[in-house]
Design a protein around this motif. Sequence first.
Motif, PDB file in Angstrom:
ATOM      1  N   VAL A 150       0.845  -1.345   0.052  1.00 49.30           N
ATOM      2  CA  VAL A 150      -0.029  -0.052   0.032  1.00 49.30           C
ATOM      3  C   VAL A 150       1.093   1.143  -0.065  1.00 49.30           C
ATOM      4  N   ARG A 151       0.810   1.922  -0.915  1.00 48.24           N
ATOM      5  CA  ARG A 151       1.548   3.302  -1.223  1.00 48.24           C
ATOM      6  C   ARG A 151       0.830   4.464  -0.983  1.00 48.24           C
ATOM      7  N   THR A 152       1.142   5.306   0.065  1.00 50.48           N
ATOM      8  CA  THR A 152       0.474   6.462   0.530  1.00 50.48           C
ATOM      9  C   THR A 152       1.222   7.439   1.314  1.00 50.48           C
ATOM     10  N   PRO A 153       0.903   8.690   1.127  1.00 53.85           N
ATOM     11  CA  PRO A 153       1.495   9.681   1.926  1.00 53.85           C
ATOM     12  C   PRO A 153       1.053   9.703   3.242  1.00 53.85           C
ATOM     13  N   VAL A 205      -8.426  -9.231   6.124  1.00 49.28           N
ATOM     14  CA  VAL A 205      -9.263  -9.562   5.411  1.00 49.28           C
ATOM     15  C   VAL A 205      -9.155 -10.513   4.206  1.00 49.28           C
ATOM     16  N   LEU A 206      -8.040  -9.964   3.418  1.00 51.09           N
ATOM     17  CA  LEU A 206      -7.550 -10.447   2.185  1.00 51.09           C
ATOM     18  C   LEU A 206      -6.537 -11.761   2.343  1.00 51.09           C
ATOM     19  N   GLY A 207      -6.399 -11.929   3.682  1.00 47.58           N
ATOM     20  CA  GLY A 207      -5.515 -13.197   3.960  1.00 47.58           C
ATOM     21  C   GLY A 207      -4.175 -13.059   3.343  1.00 47.58           C
ATOM     22  N   ARG A 208      -3.522 -11.936   3.049  1.00 46.52           N
ATOM     23  CA  ARG A 208      -2.189 -11.912   2.462  1.00 46.52           C
ATOM     24  C   ARG A 208      -1.354 -10.690   3.295  1.00 46.52           C
ATOM     25  N   PRO A 209      -0.110 -10.831   3.254  1.00 46.08           N
ATOM     26  CA  PRO A 209       0.293  -9.532   3.924  1.00 46.08           C
ATOM     27  C   PRO A 209       0.742  -8.362   2.979  1.00 46.08           C
ATOM     28  N   LEU A 210       0.577  -7.122   3.469  1.00 45.78           N
ATOM     29  CA  LEU A 210       0.762  -5.921   2.880  1.00 45.78           C
ATOM     30  C   LEU A 210       1.714  -5.126   3.506  1.00 45.78           C
ATOM     31  N   ARG A 211       2.662  -4.702   3.010  1.00 47.19           N
ATOM     32  CA  ARG A 211       3.570  -3.745   3.754  1.00 47.19           C
ATOM     33  C   ARG A 211       3.093  -2.423   3.015  1.00 47.19           C
ATOM     34  N   VAL A 212       3.496  -1.371   4.112  1.00 44.29           N
ATOM     35  CA  VAL A 212       3.146   0.103   3.820  1.00 44.29           C
ATOM     36  C   VAL A 212       4.607   0.740   3.429  1.00 44.29           C
ATOM     37  N   GLU A 213       4.075   1.389   2.240  1.00 40.77           N
ATOM     38  CA  GLU A 213       5.141   2.348   1.656  1.00 40.77           C
ATOM     39  C   GLU A 213       4.927   3.695   1.552  1.00 40.77           C
ATOM     40  N   GLU A 214       5.672   4.541   2.377  1.00 38.88           N
ATOM     41  CA  GLU A 214       5.189   5.909   2.360  1.00 38.88           C
ATOM     42  C   GLU A 214       5.685   6.714   1.377  1.00 38.88           C
ATOM     43  N   LEU A 215       4.720   7.583   0.709  1.00 37.75           N
ATOM     44  CA  LEU A 215       5.135   8.218  -0.546  1.00 37.75           C
ATOM     45  C   LEU A 215       5.453   9.741   0.078  1.00 37.75           C
ATOM     46  N   SER A 216       6.426  10.488  -0.478  1.00 36.44           N
ATOM     47  CA  SER A 216       6.622  11.691  -0.382  1.00 36.44           C
ATOM     48  C   SER A 216       5.396  12.645  -0.812  1.00 36.44           C
ATOM     49  N   PRO A 217       5.242  13.898  -0.247  1.00 37.54           N
ATOM     50  CA  PRO A 217       3.911  14.765  -0.878  1.00 37.54           C
ATOM     51  C   PRO A 217       4.257  14.782  -2.418  1.00 37.54           C
ATOM     52  N   GLU A 218       5.467  15.122  -2.789  1.00 41.47           N
ATOM     53  CA  GLU A 218       5.719  15.136  -4.263  1.00 41.47           C
ATOM     54  C   GLU A 218       5.335  13.957  -5.113  1.00 41.47           C
ATOM     55  N   GLN A 219       5.706  12.850  -4.375  1.00 41.14           N
ATOM     56  CA  GLN A 219       5.208  11.617  -5.315  1.00 41.14           C
ATOM     57  C   GLN A 219       3.919  11.602  -5.360  1.00 41.14           C
ATOM     58  N   ALA A 220       2.988  11.694  -4.131  1.00 38.30           N
ATOM     59  CA  ALA A 220       1.699  11.641  -4.255  1.00 38.30           C
ATOM     60  C   ALA A 220       1.101  12.534  -5.020  1.00 38.30           C
ATOM     61  N   ALA A 221       1.656  13.568  -5.223  1.00 39.08           N
ATOM     62  CA  ALA A 221       0.945  14.854  -5.929  1.00 39.08           C
ATOM     63  C   ALA A 221       0.951  14.648  -7.393  1.00 39.08           C
ATOM     64  N   GLU A 222       2.231  13.749  -7.958  1.00 38.76           N
ATOM     65  CA  GLU A 222       2.387  13.285  -9.197  1.00 38.76           C
ATOM     66  C   GLU A 222       1.380  12.329  -9.512  1.00 38.76           C
TER      67      GLU A 222
END
Length: 278
Positions: A150-153, A205-222
Motif C-alpha cells: 500500500v503506497r500512501t502519503p 481480510v484478504l489473507g495476505r501480507p501488505l507492507r506500507v510504503e510511504e510516499l513523499s508529498p511530491e510523489q503523491a501529487a504526481e
Amino acid sequence: MTILVTGAGGHVGRAVLDALVAAGQDVRASSRDATKLDVPDGVAKVSADLEDASTLEPALDGVSAVFLYVRPQGIEGFVKVAEAAGVRHVVLLSSGATLEPQAAQSRIARLHRVVEEALIAAPFAETLLNPGSFATNTLGWRADIAEGVVRTPYPDSRVGSIHERDIGEVAAKILADGSHAGQALQLTGPEPISFREQAAVLADVLGRPLRVEELSPEQAAERMAALGWPPEVPPEVLRAVERTTREPSAVTDVVREVTGHAPRTFRQWAEEHRADFA
C-alpha cells in the motif's frame, strides 16, 4: 411521492438507491447515460446531465425529493427546473471540507459551497450531507495491493473513514421523511483510523501480507496529477491529510442519530468489498 437519485451509478448514489428501494419508496435513478445504469427491478431510469438544464425536466417530472451530487456549473439551472417541477426537498452530497476552519482558502470547499448556497437560497428545503473521508477511497490502492504493498502519503494520518452504505441510509431516511431540513450534517465513521491501520485490516481480510510504503508529498501529487486531478488540488488535499497526523479527524454520531444504528467500521467495509481487491 417519487424520489430522484442523481449519480445513481456511483458508490454513494447506488447506496442511496438501494436504501430507498429497501424502504419501499418510489425511486427514479438518473445519470448522464441511463442505459449504463444497473438498477434494482422496478426502478425507473432516466438520462439527465446536471450541467444541462434542458435534460432535467423529464427527470424531475413528478418528483418531490432529490438526492443531488455537486455540479457547480449547472446548479442555477437545476434550481430553476426543480422549483418549476414542485420539488420540496433536496439532499445534497457535499463535502466535509466546507465545515473546516480553512474552508475559505480551500478550492474544494468553495466549489461545494457554491452549490450549498444555491440550495439554501432556493424556495424548497435542503439538507447538506458533509462526509469526510470515504472508505471507498482505498479502492485506489487496488493496483498496489496486487503487488503486496500500500503506497500512501502520511500513513499515520487518522481519518473518520465512512462506509458508503451509511451515507446512503442517512440520505434515504431524510428523503423519505423530509427531516433535517435546513441542516448540514457532518457524517463520519465510528472512529479515526490511520491509513496504516486500514492497510492492516485489508491484509487481514484478504489473507495476505501488505507492507506500507510511504510516499513523499511530491510523489503523491504526481500520482494524483496522473489521474487527472487539477494541479492546484493535490497540494490542498495533502495539506489536509498531513494535518490529521497531528489532529485526528473529528468523528460524529450523526449516522446513529438519523438511522438508529452505529456507523459501520472499516473492517465491515473491507469484508463487504473483499472481491473488489481480488
